[in-house]
Design a protein around this motif. Structure first.
Motif, PDB file in Angstrom:
ATOM      1  N   ASN A 143      31.237  20.796  61.648  1.00 31.94           N
ATOM      2  CA  ASN A 143      31.175  19.384  62.023  1.00 31.94           C
ATOM      3  C   ASN A 143      30.119  18.596  61.252  1.00 31.94           C
ATOM      4  N   ILE A 144      29.100  19.275  60.760  1.00 35.74           N
ATOM      5  CA  ILE A 144      28.028  18.633  59.989  1.00 35.74           C
ATOM      6  C   ILE A 144      27.641  19.558  58.838  1.00 35.74           C
ATOM      7  N   PRO A 145      26.959  19.034  57.820  1.00 29.58           N
ATOM      8  CA  PRO A 145      26.572  19.879  56.679  1.00 29.58           C
ATOM      9  C   PRO A 145      25.504  20.909  57.058  1.00 29.58           C
ATOM     10  N   ALA A 146      25.508  22.025  56.349  1.00 28.79           N
ATOM     11  CA  ALA A 146      24.517  23.081  56.573  1.00 28.79           C
ATOM     12  C   ALA A 146      23.093  22.572  56.353  1.00 28.79           C
ATOM     13  N   LYS A 147      22.933  21.596  55.474  1.00 30.93           N
ATOM     14  CA  LYS A 147      21.605  21.026  55.221  1.00 30.93           C
ATOM     15  C   LYS A 147      20.974  20.465  56.490  1.00 30.93           C
ATOM     16  N   ALA A 148      21.794  19.949  57.383  1.00 32.57           N
ATOM     17  CA  ALA A 148      21.283  19.401  58.638  1.00 32.57           C
ATOM     18  C   ALA A 148      20.674  20.506  59.491  1.00 32.57           C
ATOM     19  N   ALA A 149      21.288  21.696  59.464  1.00 27.79           N
ATOM     20  CA  ALA A 149      20.749  22.828  60.219  1.00 27.79           C
ATOM     21  C   ALA A 149      19.421  23.275  59.623  1.00 27.79           C
ATOM     22  N   ARG A 150      19.306  23.240  58.303  1.00 27.24           N
ATOM     23  CA  ARG A 150      18.044  23.608  57.644  1.00 27.24           C
ATOM     24  C   ARG A 150      16.938  22.649  58.067  1.00 27.24           C
ATOM     25  N   THR A 151      17.237  21.366  58.035  1.00 27.43           N
ATOM     26  CA  THR A 151      16.248  20.354  58.417  1.00 27.43           C
ATOM     27  C   THR A 151      15.822  20.533  59.870  1.00 27.43           C
ATOM     28  N   ALA A 152      16.788  20.794  60.747  1.00 21.76           N
ATOM     29  CA  ALA A 152      16.478  20.997  62.165  1.00 21.76           C
ATOM     30  C   ALA A 152      15.641  22.262  62.361  1.00 21.76           C
ATOM     31  N   LEU A 153      15.954  23.320  61.609  1.00 21.14           N
ATOM     32  CA  LEU A 153      15.179  24.557  61.692  1.00 21.14           C
ATOM     33  C   LEU A 153      13.729  24.316  61.280  1.00 21.14           C
ATOM     34  N   LEU A 154      13.518  23.557  60.227  1.00 23.00           N
ATOM     35  CA  LEU A 154      12.154  23.264  59.765  1.00 23.00           C
ATOM     36  C   LEU A 154      11.378  22.467  60.806  1.00 23.00           C
ATOM     37  N   ARG A 155      12.048  21.521  61.455  1.00 27.69           N
ATOM     38  CA  ARG A 155      11.379  20.753  62.520  1.00 27.69           C
ATOM     39  C   ARG A 155      11.017  21.644  63.711  1.00 27.69           C
ATOM     40  N   ALA A 156      11.927  22.537  64.057  1.00 33.77           N
ATOM     41  CA  ALA A 156      11.665  23.456  65.168  1.00 33.77           C
ATOM     42  C   ALA A 156      10.526  24.413  64.821  1.00 33.77           C
ATOM     43  N   ALA A 157      10.470  24.855  63.575  1.00 34.50           N
ATOM     44  CA  ALA A 157       9.379  25.735  63.144  1.00 34.50           C
ATOM     45  C   ALA A 157       8.043  25.008  63.239  1.00 34.50           C
ATOM     46  N   GLU A 158       8.013  23.754  62.807  1.00 39.00           N
ATOM     47  CA  GLU A 158       6.784  22.968  62.909  1.00 39.00           C
ATOM     48  C   GLU A 158       6.360  22.827  64.372  1.00 39.00           C
ATOM     49  N   GLU A 159       7.318  22.533  65.228  1.00 38.74           N
ATOM     50  CA  GLU A 159       7.037  22.384  66.652  1.00 38.74           C
ATOM     51  C   GLU A 159       6.442  23.675  67.238  1.00 38.74           C
ATOM     52  N   ALA A 160       6.961  24.828  66.799  1.00 38.26           N
ATOM     53  CA  ALA A 160       6.518  26.117  67.328  1.00 38.26           C
ATOM     54  C   ALA A 160       5.285  26.667  66.608  1.00 38.26           C
ATOM     55  N   GLY A 161       4.823  25.966  65.567  1.00 36.91           N
ATOM     56  CA  GLY A 161       3.663  26.438  64.821  1.00 36.91           C
ATOM     57  C   GLY A 161       3.970  27.617  63.909  1.00 36.91           C
ATOM     58  N   ILE A 162       5.227  27.712  63.479  1.00 38.67           N
ATOM     59  CA  ILE A 162       5.647  28.799  62.587  1.00 38.67           C
ATOM     60  C   ILE A 162       5.529  28.309  61.144  1.00 38.67           C
ATOM     61  N   PRO A 163       4.692  28.969  60.333  1.00 36.81           N
ATOM     62  CA  PRO A 163       4.582  28.570  58.932  1.00 36.81           C
ATOM     63  C   PRO A 163       5.904  28.801  58.184  1.00 36.81           C
ATOM     64  N   VAL A 164       6.169  27.940  57.236  1.00 34.46           N
ATOM     65  CA  VAL A 164       7.396  28.008  56.434  1.00 34.46           C
ATOM     66  C   VAL A 164       7.011  28.085  54.964  1.00 34.46           C
ATOM     67  N   ILE A 165       7.643  28.998  54.255  1.00 31.79           N
ATOM     68  CA  ILE A 165       7.474  29.101  52.804  1.00 31.79           C
ATOM     69  C   ILE A 165       8.803  28.714  52.192  1.00 31.79           C
ATOM     70  N   ALA A 166       8.825  27.610  51.456  1.00 28.80           N
ATOM     71  CA  ALA A 166      10.074  27.148  50.834  1.00 28.80           C
ATOM     72  C   ALA A 166      10.222  27.832  49.472  1.00 28.80           C
ATOM     73  N   VAL A 167      11.389  28.413  49.249  1.00 28.08           N
ATOM     74  CA  VAL A 167      11.688  29.070  47.984  1.00 28.08           C
ATOM     75  C   VAL A 167      12.716  28.214  47.267  1.00 28.08           C
ATOM     76  N   VAL A 168      12.382  27.795  46.064  1.00 28.06           N
ATOM     77  CA  VAL A 168      13.282  26.944  45.279  1.00 28.06           C
ATOM     78  C   VAL A 168      13.826  27.759  44.106  1.00 28.06           C
ATOM     79  N   HIS A 169      15.127  27.686  43.903  1.00 24.29           N
ATOM     80  CA  HIS A 169      15.743  28.425  42.788  1.00 24.29           C
ATOM     81  C   HIS A 169      15.775  27.572  41.559  1.00 24.29           C
TER      82      HIS A 169
END
Length: 75
Positions: free
Chosen positions: A49-75
């Motif tokens: 129903n929505i693009p996968a990118k939206a799930a990535r963005t939501a996951l990053l917001r949830a990680a920030e809310e939970a205090g989970i560090p995120v390491i972004a890997v760019v190809h």
């Protein structure tokens, strides 16, 4: 990549399935506005129903809310 405590210290997220697994099986809490939004967004993306990118963005917001560090890997 999420840096989480527990059995897996680092969790590489490469697909919607892995987003769902992280949110349902490995998340440190099961509440929070951004967490709930991420679960709903991931389900909508899995259904197509929505693009996968939206799930990535939501996951990053949830990680920030939970205090989970995120390491972004760019190809």
């Amino acid at each position: 990549m999420l840096v989480m405590s527990g059995h897996e210290k680092h969790r590489l997220i490469r697909s919607l399935r892995e987003v769902a697994e992280a949110l349902v099986a490995a998340w440190p809490t099961d509440d929070g506005k951004e967490y709930i939004a991420a679960v709903r967004t991931c389900l909508d993306a899995i259904k197509g129903n929505i693009p996968a990118k939206a799930a990535r963005t939501a996951l990053l917001r949830a990680a920030e809310e939970a205090g989970i560090p995120v390491i972004a890997v760019v190809h």
